[in-house]
Write a protein that holds these residues in place. Structure first.
Motif, short mmCIF file in Angstrom:
data_model
loop_
_atom_site.label_atom_id
_atom_site.label_comp_id
_atom_site.label_asym_id
_atom_site.label_seq_id
_atom_site.Cartn_x
_atom_site.Cartn_y
_atom_site.Cartn_z
N ASP A 16 8.43 -17.34 -12.39
CA ASP A 16 9.68 -18.24 -12.60
C ASP A 16 9.55 -18.98 -13.97
O ASP A 16 10.39 -19.10 -14.50
CB ASP A 16 9.97 -19.16 -11.50
N GLU A 17 8.22 -19.50 -14.05
CA GLU A 17 7.74 -20.43 -14.92
C GLU A 17 7.74 -19.39 -16.20
O GLU A 17 8.17 -19.80 -17.45
CB GLU A 17 6.39 -21.05 -14.84
N THR A 18 7.07 -18.31 -16.18
CA THR A 18 7.07 -17.42 -17.19
C THR A 18 8.32 -17.19 -17.84
O THR A 18 8.66 -16.83 -19.13
CB THR A 18 6.39 -15.84 -16.79
N GLN A 19 9.38 -16.81 -16.81
CA GLN A 19 10.61 -16.44 -17.27
C GLN A 19 11.30 -17.71 -17.91
O GLN A 19 12.02 -17.53 -18.95
CB GLN A 19 11.59 -15.98 -16.08
N ASN A 20 11.10 -18.80 -17.47
CA ASN A 20 11.57 -20.18 -18.17
C ASN A 20 11.05 -20.21 -19.82
O ASN A 20 11.66 -20.69 -20.75
CB ASN A 20 11.31 -21.56 -17.36
N VAL A 21 9.61 -19.86 -19.80
CA VAL A 21 9.14 -19.79 -21.11
C VAL A 21 9.91 -18.94 -22.26
O VAL A 21 10.13 -19.04 -23.17
CB VAL A 21 7.56 -19.57 -21.00
N GLU A 22 9.94 -17.71 -21.42
CA GLU A 22 10.69 -16.68 -22.23
C GLU A 22 12.18 -17.08 -22.62
O GLU A 22 12.33 -16.79 -23.83
CB GLU A 22 10.62 -15.25 -21.37
N ILE A 23 12.75 -17.56 -21.75
CA ILE A 23 14.25 -17.90 -21.98
C ILE A 23 14.37 -19.22 -23.07
O ILE A 23 15.02 -19.20 -23.94
CB ILE A 23 14.80 -18.50 -20.69
N SER A 24 13.13 -19.87 -23.12
CA SER A 24 13.27 -21.20 -23.97
C SER A 24 12.86 -20.57 -25.31
O SER A 24 13.30 -21.09 -26.41
CB SER A 24 12.06 -22.04 -23.58
N GLN A 25 11.95 -19.54 -25.32
CA GLN A 25 11.53 -18.88 -26.95
C GLN A 25 12.63 -17.90 -27.25
O GLN A 25 13.28 -18.22 -28.38
CB GLN A 25 10.36 -18.17 -26.61
N ASN A 26 13.27 -17.35 -26.37
CA ASN A 26 14.67 -16.84 -26.71
C ASN A 26 15.69 -17.72 -27.18
O ASN A 26 16.71 -17.11 -28.22
CB ASN A 26 15.17 -15.92 -25.52
N ALA A 27 15.88 -18.85 -26.73
CA ALA A 27 16.87 -19.89 -27.04
C ALA A 27 16.64 -20.55 -28.51
O ALA A 27 17.41 -21.33 -28.97
CB ALA A 27 17.01 -20.94 -26.28
N GLY A 28 15.41 -20.09 -29.21
CA GLY A 28 15.14 -20.55 -30.33
C GLY A 28 14.19 -21.99 -30.44
O GLY A 28 14.09 -22.56 -31.28
N HIS A 29 13.72 -22.22 -29.34
CA HIS A 29 12.72 -23.48 -29.25
C HIS A 29 11.55 -22.96 -29.68
O HIS A 29 10.59 -22.07 -28.97
CB HIS A 29 12.67 -23.84 -27.94
N ASP A 30 10.95 -23.31 -30.64
CA ASP A 30 9.72 -22.87 -31.30
C ASP A 30 8.85 -23.94 -31.37
O ASP A 30 8.27 -24.21 -32.49
CB ASP A 30 9.66 -22.10 -32.39
N PHE A 31 8.52 -24.97 -30.24
CA PHE A 31 7.67 -26.01 -30.34
C PHE A 31 6.04 -25.57 -30.49
O PHE A 31 5.77 -24.57 -29.82
CB PHE A 31 7.81 -26.95 -29.12
N THR A 32 5.42 -26.25 -31.25
CA THR A 32 4.00 -25.69 -31.34
C THR A 32 3.19 -26.69 -30.29
O THR A 32 3.67 -27.74 -29.99
CB THR A 32 3.36 -26.29 -32.91
N LEU A 33 1.90 -26.23 -29.91
CA LEU A 33 1.10 -27.05 -29.12
C LEU A 33 0.79 -28.35 -29.53
O LEU A 33 1.01 -29.24 -28.78
CB LEU A 33 -0.22 -26.25 -28.72
N ASP A 34 0.69 -28.48 -30.84
CA ASP A 34 0.69 -29.91 -31.34
C ASP A 34 1.85 -30.91 -31.29
O ASP A 34 1.36 -31.90 -30.94
CB ASP A 34 0.29 -29.72 -32.91
N GLU A 35 2.79 -30.01 -31.46
CA GLU A 35 4.15 -30.93 -31.25
C GLU A 35 4.32 -31.27 -29.95
O GLU A 35 4.66 -32.42 -29.67
CB GLU A 35 5.46 -30.31 -31.74
N VAL A 36 3.87 -30.42 -29.07
CA VAL A 36 4.24 -30.84 -27.50
C VAL A 36 3.04 -31.97 -27.15
O VAL A 36 3.29 -32.92 -26.27
CB VAL A 36 3.94 -29.51 -26.43
#
Length: 53
Positions: A16-36
């Motif tokens: 489910d978490e993997t799907q959430n990450v994919e949905i976030s990426q598909n929605a255009g959220h492109d946070f870098t690990l440094d930003e997070v």
């Protein structure tokens, strides 16, 4: 004498978490690990509970 297994950390992968990450990426959220990491360091709860250096 009982056999002792080595203490190996097990990291469960939640599909489910993997799907959430994919949905976030598909929605255009492109946070870098440094930003997070920067955002997380500014959160009060994280500052209270983060591990000691």
């Amino acid at each position: 004498m009982p056999v002792q297994l080595p203490l190996i950390p097990i990291i469960p992968i939640d599909s489910d978490e993997t799907q959430n990450v994919e949905i976030s990426q598909n929605a255009g959220h492109d946070f870098t690990l440094d930003e997070v990491q920067d955002w997380l360091e500014r959160q009060a709860v994280h500052q209270v509970h983060k591990p000691c250096p």
